[in-house]
Design an enzyme around this catalytic site. Structure first.
Site, PDB file in Angstrom:
ATOM      1  N   ILE A  65      35.725  42.319 -13.432  1.00 37.54           N
ATOM      2  CA  ILE A  65      34.695  41.381 -12.960  1.00 37.54           C
ATOM      3  C   ILE A  65      33.391  42.172 -12.957  1.00 37.54           C
ATOM      4  O   ILE A  65      33.323  43.281 -12.426  1.00 37.54           O
ATOM      5  CB  ILE A  65      35.031  40.816 -11.563  1.00 37.54           C
ATOM      6  CG1 ILE A  65      33.918  39.864 -11.074  1.00 37.54           C
ATOM      7  CG2 ILE A  65      35.304  41.903 -10.549  1.00 37.54           C
ATOM      8  CD1 ILE A  65      34.271  39.136  -9.774  1.00 37.54           C
ATOM      9  N   SER A  66      32.366  41.630 -13.606  1.00 34.12           N
ATOM     10  CA  SER A  66      31.095  42.344 -13.738  1.00 34.12           C
ATOM     11  C   SER A  66      30.437  42.531 -12.380  1.00 34.12           C
ATOM     12  O   SER A  66      30.668  41.766 -11.435  1.00 34.12           O
ATOM     13  CB  SER A  66      30.140  41.565 -14.646  1.00 34.12           C
ATOM     14  OG  SER A  66      30.654  41.475 -15.945  1.00 34.12           O
TER      15      SER A  66
END
Length: 219
Positions: A65-66
């Site tokens: 997840i960025s």
């Protein structure tokens, strides 16, 4: 929730938004969307307690997840309006699609890993985000059945902006995509389609997992 917990939650949210602004996320609509969508539910297990830090975190299927500031900057670069139909390539945790759902008319998100699509869809339902359609598909080919799109966002790095995705972008549409041949050298690119062709703006260095063709073997 106790008063102390309520105060702690509000303080954490203020710190979260301050961190976004300090990294260059200044668009008021994007900040509001990121305030409304809690990152917590999108991160499970060991790393859940780090959900509000500005850092990328591992999720299932070897994906990430960025970090929130990158999500904010990519969303800001996309210039989404409430009339837009958006395609996201790389559902991952579902967090980016959830942010987009607050800004766009309709969001289609695809991922090659069925497990990620299933888990993200459960969160979308729990949050009552009814304008997102999540599908298991090879995102490198886009979603021809729903094309053209006003906006396209790619959350995995390609060597070049993929041709099928460029073809599915409306005239006047915008695509944001990380490009680069290795995970050490990637640039975030904004592509704008015109009647006469495409304009390319280089935005910033980034680091994303590679865009891979085909469906994931392990769901």
């Amino acid at each position: 929730m106790t008063d102390d917990e309520d105060h702690s939650s509000a303080e954490r949210k203020m710190q979260f938004l301050f961190a976004l602004r300090s990294k260059g996320v200044t668009d008021a609509r994007v900040l509001t969307a990121m305030e409304q969508i809690d990152r917590g539910p999108f991160i499970r297990g060991y790393f859940a307690e780090r959900a509000y830090e500005d850092m990328p975190l591992p999720i299932a299927c070897g994906q990430t997840i960025s970090q929130p500031s990158v999500v904010g900057l990519m969303t800001q670069a996309l210039k989404v309006t409430n009339r837009d139909k958006v395609l996201e390539v790389g559902t991952g945790s579902g967090y980016q699609a959830a942010i987009l759902s607050q800004l766009a008319r309709r969001v289609y998100t695809v991922d090659r890993h069925k497990r990620l699509v299933t888990e993200a869809s459960e969160i979308f339902r729990a949050l009552d985000l009814t304008n997102i359609t999540a599908l298991t598909a090879d995102g490198s080919f886009g979603l021809p059945d729903q094309a053209p799109f006003d906006r396209i966002i790619v959350t995995a790095a390609a060597e070049d902006p993929p041709g099928p995705l460029l073809a599915q972008l409306k005239i006047g549409g915008i695509m944001v995509v990380p490009v680069g041949q290795s995970d050490a050298v990637q640039r975030l690119i904004r592509v704008t389609r015109h009647e006469s062709g495409f304009d390319y703006d280089e935005l910033r260095p980034v680091r994303f997992v590679p865009l891979v063709e085909g469906l994931g073997r392990n769901g």
